[in-house]
Design a protein around this motif. Sequence first.
Motif, PDB file in Angstrom:
ATOM      1  N   GLY A 197       0.820  -1.214   0.000  1.00  0.00           N
ATOM      2  CA  GLY A 197       0.000   0.000   0.000  1.00  0.00           C
ATOM      3  C   GLY A 197       0.848   1.255   0.000  1.00  0.00           C
ATOM      4  O   GLY A 197       0.558   2.228  -0.707  1.00  0.00           O
ATOM      5  N   SER A 200       2.448   1.776  -3.485  1.00  0.00           N
ATOM      6  CA  SER A 200       1.523   2.146  -4.571  1.00  0.00           C
ATOM      7  C   SER A 200       0.921   3.538  -4.422  1.00  0.00           C
ATOM      8  O   SER A 200       0.558   4.161  -5.421  1.00  0.00           O
ATOM      9  N   SER A 201       0.832   4.078  -3.181  1.00  0.00           N
ATOM     10  CA  SER A 201       0.087   5.335  -3.034  1.00  0.00           C
ATOM     11  C   SER A 201       0.732   6.382  -2.129  1.00  0.00           C
ATOM     12  O   SER A 201       0.362   7.553  -2.206  1.00  0.00           O
TER      13      SER A 201
END
Length: 298
Positions: A197, A200-201
Amino acid sequence: MQIIPENLENVASHSALNTLKVLAKRNKKKLLLTLMLVIAENVVYLLYPLLAGFAINAIMHGHALHGLFYAGLVLVMWMIGAARRTMDTRTFARIYAGLAVPVILAQREEAHNHSAIAARVTLSRQFVDFFETHLPMLITSTASICGAVVMLLTIEPWAGLVCLIILVLFAGFLPRYTRTNEALIARMNDRLEREVGFVSSAGEQKLHRHYHFLARVRIRLSDREAMSYLSIGVASALLFGITITVMALKGGMSAGHIYSVMTYLWMFAMSLDDGPALLEKYSQLKEIGKRVNTGSAR
């Protein structure tokens, strides 16, 4: 709904011990062969200092044939080691192949996100690593420590007694040491489960904080391991110092006897040196077992 064949055992509880038991049960023939080779290797390893001492005495008396028996022992030890290493990769690569899929399916059923599932599949590899690397190390270290103490109590009792005192002293620190390790490893694994997570962000600052946090935890674990090694080194130096002093004051010992005693002391010290790594692995498995459901381990 997942259909589980009757001949597979469902491991629903989150327990490292249960997972290890099921893996051992499902792969008992493969594991038995590799462990038998480990045990054979250790038996030869324990005999080698004593026989080396006999070989030294034989050489000093001009008995070449008696001394050559030691060379045969060395060849046997290396042959057993080569056979074990050949078996290891074949055995444990297949065990992991049978573990990875049930772990993924079990985490999906518990509705974990992709980041947690990916991390837990990677963490589950630690169970296979235990059988491949750390169980043989545990067997070797335990056999070497116990065997060295027994041999030293037999051929040089003072040295064996000091070894026992060292073991008792270190045993007193084990509970607190493992509890702290487990707490640090739990914090690290919490972050690792969210790593996909983050990648990715998360923004740059958050990524820096994430990886600096992981670095701090790993450094703290490494520092604890380093201090453990230093403590073992201090204890080993005292052990050698006391033994050498006692033997020097007694006098009248053969070169073979002195070599055997010194080698068993090194065997004890080097096996004790494996302790911090084994304790960290124990803490890792215990913590991973709480969070990874291995489903139907095959």
